[in-house]
Write a protein that holds these residues in place. Structure first.
Motif, PDB file in Angstrom:
ATOM      1  N   UNK A   1      33.156  43.973  39.296  1.00  0.00           N
ATOM      2  CA  UNK A   1      32.700  42.941  40.701  1.00  0.00           C
ATOM      3  C   UNK A   1      34.132  42.665  41.267  1.00  0.00           C
ATOM      4  N   UNK A   2      35.197  42.419  40.570  1.00  0.00           N
ATOM      5  CA  UNK A   2      36.370  42.094  41.501  1.00  0.00           C
ATOM      6  C   UNK A   2      36.837  43.425  42.347  1.00  0.00           C
ATOM      7  N   UNK A   3      36.930  44.330  41.698  1.00  0.00           N
ATOM      8  CA  UNK A   3      37.018  45.679  42.327  1.00  0.00           C
ATOM      9  C   UNK A   3      36.323  45.900  43.709  1.00  0.00           C
ATOM     10  N   UNK A   4      35.062  45.617  43.401  1.00  0.00           N
ATOM     11  CA  UNK A   4      34.059  45.971  44.435  1.00  0.00           C
ATOM     12  C   UNK A   4      34.274  45.003  45.738  1.00  0.00           C
ATOM     13  N   UNK A   5      34.688  43.694  45.334  1.00  0.00           N
ATOM     14  CA  UNK A   5      34.767  42.652  46.458  1.00  0.00           C
ATOM     15  C   UNK A   5      36.078  43.005  47.190  1.00  0.00           C
ATOM     16  N   UNK A   6      37.075  43.190  46.321  1.00  0.00           N
ATOM     17  CA  UNK A   6      38.360  43.616  46.951  1.00  0.00           C
ATOM     18  C   UNK A   6      38.290  44.840  47.939  1.00  0.00           C
ATOM     19  N   UNK A   7      37.659  45.453  47.609  1.00  0.00           N
ATOM     20  CA  UNK A   7      37.397  47.064  48.570  1.00  0.00           C
ATOM     21  C   UNK A   7      36.442  46.642  49.768  1.00  0.00           C
ATOM     22  N   UNK A   8      35.475  45.838  49.436  1.00  0.00           N
ATOM     23  CA  UNK A   8      34.618  45.477  50.908  1.00  0.00           C
ATOM     24  C   UNK A   8      34.912  44.538  51.733  1.00  0.00           C
ATOM     25  N   UNK A   9      35.602  43.572  50.995  1.00  0.00           N
ATOM     26  CA  UNK A   9      36.092  42.271  51.683  1.00  0.00           C
ATOM     27  C   UNK A   9      35.002  41.602  52.540  1.00  0.00           C
TER      28      UNK A   9
ATOM     29  N   UNK B   1      25.031  37.510  35.306  1.00  0.00           N
ATOM     30  CA  UNK B   1      25.577  37.948  36.427  1.00  0.00           C
ATOM     31  C   UNK B   1      26.139  36.785  37.336  1.00  0.00           C
ATOM     32  N   UNK B   2      25.132  35.716  37.278  1.00  0.00           N
ATOM     33  CA  UNK B   2      25.374  34.401  38.313  1.00  0.00           C
ATOM     34  C   UNK B   2      26.871  33.906  37.635  1.00  0.00           C
ATOM     35  N   UNK B   3      26.767  33.790  36.369  1.00  0.00           N
ATOM     36  CA  UNK B   3      28.084  33.297  35.783  1.00  0.00           C
ATOM     37  C   UNK B   3      29.448  34.170  35.859  1.00  0.00           C
ATOM     38  N   UNK B   4      29.144  35.514  35.891  1.00  0.00           N
ATOM     39  CA  UNK B   4      30.242  36.263  36.108  1.00  0.00           C
ATOM     40  C   UNK B   4      30.955  35.885  37.850  1.00  0.00           C
ATOM     41  N   UNK B   5      30.139  35.755  38.379  1.00  0.00           N
ATOM     42  CA  UNK B   5      30.371  35.737  40.021  1.00  0.00           C
ATOM     43  C   UNK B   5      31.101  34.202  40.067  1.00  0.00           C
ATOM     44  N   UNK B   6      30.521  33.244  39.450  1.00  0.00           N
ATOM     45  CA  UNK B   6      31.212  32.107  39.389  1.00  0.00           C
ATOM     46  C   UNK B   6      32.481  32.104  38.883  1.00  0.00           C
ATOM     47  N   UNK B   7      32.866  32.809  37.522  1.00  0.00           N
ATOM     48  CA  UNK B   7      33.791  32.866  37.010  1.00  0.00           C
ATOM     49  C   UNK B   7      34.754  33.559  37.947  1.00  0.00           C
ATOM     50  N   UNK B   8      34.454  34.448  38.422  1.00  0.00           N
ATOM     51  CA  UNK B   8      35.306  35.272  39.539  1.00  0.00           C
ATOM     52  C   UNK B   8      35.771  34.569  40.799  1.00  0.00           C
ATOM     53  N   UNK B   9      34.907  33.656  41.200  1.00  0.00           N
ATOM     54  CA  UNK B   9      35.087  32.522  42.251  1.00  0.00           C
ATOM     55  C   UNK B   9      36.323  31.756  41.833  1.00  0.00           C
TER      56      UNK B   9
ATOM     57  N   UNK C   1      37.013  36.245  44.759  1.00  0.00           N
ATOM     58  CA  UNK C   1      36.075  36.122  45.765  1.00  0.00           C
ATOM     59  C   UNK C   1      36.804  36.026  47.389  1.00  0.00           C
ATOM     60  N   UNK C   2      37.958  35.785  47.158  1.00  0.00           N
ATOM     61  CA  UNK C   2      38.900  35.830  48.299  1.00  0.00           C
ATOM     62  C   UNK C   2      38.438  34.694  49.133  1.00  0.00           C
ATOM     63  N   UNK C   3      38.217  34.827  50.577  1.00  0.00           N
ATOM     64  CA  UNK C   3      37.575  33.802  51.465  1.00  0.00           C
ATOM     65  C   UNK C   3      35.942  34.065  51.638  1.00  0.00           C
ATOM     66  N   UNK C   4      35.547  35.031  50.658  1.00  0.00           N
ATOM     67  CA  UNK C   4      33.960  34.929  51.206  1.00  0.00           C
ATOM     68  C   UNK C   4      33.455  33.931  50.586  1.00  0.00           C
ATOM     69  N   UNK C   5      32.341  33.250  51.534  1.00  0.00           N
ATOM     70  CA  UNK C   5      31.423  32.300  50.981  1.00  0.00           C
ATOM     71  C   UNK C   5      30.519  32.956  50.138  1.00  0.00           C
ATOM     72  N   UNK C   6      30.124  32.001  49.175  1.00  0.00           N
ATOM     73  CA  UNK C   6      29.489  32.216  47.840  1.00  0.00           C
ATOM     74  C   UNK C   6      28.007  31.621  47.827  1.00  0.00           C
ATOM     75  N   UNK C   7      27.050  32.402  47.649  1.00  0.00           N
ATOM     76  CA  UNK C   7      25.642  32.061  47.852  1.00  0.00           C
ATOM     77  C   UNK C   7      24.916  32.374  46.496  1.00  0.00           C
ATOM     78  N   UNK C   8      23.922  31.885  46.320  1.00  0.00           N
ATOM     79  CA  UNK C   8      22.973  32.219  45.183  1.00  0.00           C
ATOM     80  C   UNK C   8      21.362  32.140  45.690  1.00  0.00           C
TER      81      UNK C   8
END
Length: 276
Positions: A132-140, A159-167, A172-179
């Motif tokens: 997920x970190x790689x995908x977010x970094x590529x797509x921005x 999956x939700x927990x993985x994204x929360x940990x990544x955030x 996630x960089x500056x991306x807004x995080x939605x569920x």
């Protein structure tokens, strides 16, 4: 008595959706112009939770990418009448996802599959987070959408927990995080394991109330787009009990699906430090 509690659970879920909808602030115009990455635990979750939002963004010219985390191969795995092999089902569900996204307006080159084992996503937590970190970094993307952590399915939670940990790690960089809620509209997501009837109902309702009070809720309009979203979901034939070779397969119940074809889609905004 069991029938009574089932009815009460259905009423609680319906009320949960309605209160969320009343509380939600419409952000259709605000989010439509922003690029996004939609992360779905299984093929079909992208359409159920985000189909309308995807259509709005594509109509406004925003870039949309969809990534499916699991291979979907465990669907109906315990069905003794199953004629379809696991690999055939995996291939079928990927094709269904591409067809559904095409109906929404998203070309197949913008749909990706991580192919983690369906049902065992939590066993691959580190690999999942790295992917997920790689995908977010590529797509921005400007926004990242993922299933709600309140969803009771173990892959949704993972999956939700993985994204929360990544955030939390800044991944996630500056991306807004939605569920987006999916199985949150099934009372089993709220009832603790091993508790049924009155005790399970009371605990489940209290958990719902906590989310209703504390969660920041937003909505995207689905008015005029329900029929197109339904056409997209109909592409997921394996999940709707529409396969000629598997006539005995149960599909997702219409009572459950109705939550995704009302006048809006619902989302939770996750603050930078996490939370509900």
């Amino acid at each position: 008595m069991r029938r009574f509690w089932k009815r009460m659970e259905r009423l609680a879920v319906s009320a949960f959706w309605r209160v969320l909808a009343l509380k939600a602030r419409d952000v259709t115009a605000e989010v439509s112009k922003r690029s996004c990455l939609v992360l779905a635990p299984h093929p079909d979750d992208e359409t159920l939770g985000c189909g309308g939002m995807i259509m709005h963004k594509l109509s406004a010219g925003a870039k949309v990418e969809v990534i499916i985390a699991t291979d979907g191969g465990a669907s109906h795995l315990s069905d003794a009448t199953r004629q379809t092999s696991r690999q055939a089902l995996i291939d079928m569900r990927e094709a269904e996802t591409c067809a559904a996204c095409a109906v929404l307006g998203l070309p197949p080159e913008h749909v990706s599959f991580l192919r983690f084992p369906d049902g065992d996503l939590s066993q691959h937590a580190m690999a999942l987070r790295l992917r997920l970190a790689a995908e977010v970094a590529v797509r921005q993307p400007d926004e990242v959408y993922v299933c709600a952590v309140q969803d009771g399915h173990r892959d949704h939670i993972a999956l939700a927990q993985a994204v929360r940990e990544l955030a939390a790690e800044g991944g996630l960089g500056p991306a807004e995080h939605w569920e987006y809620p999916v199985w949150s509209f099934d009372f089993r997501s709220w009832r603790p394991q091993g508790r049924t009837n009155k005790a399970g109902y009371v605990i489940g309702v209290l958990r719902m109330l906590r989310v209703l009070v504390l969660a920041p809720v937003f909505s995207v309009s689905l008015k005029g787009a329900q029929a197109r979203k339904r056409r997209a979901l109909n592409c997921h034939r394996s999940q709707l009990g529409l396969l000629p070779d598997e006539p005995d397969w149960p599909g997702l119940p219409e009572r459950f699906l109705a939550h995704f074809f009302r006048d809006r889609e619902l989302f939770f905004r996750v603050p930078p430090r996490g939370g509900l």
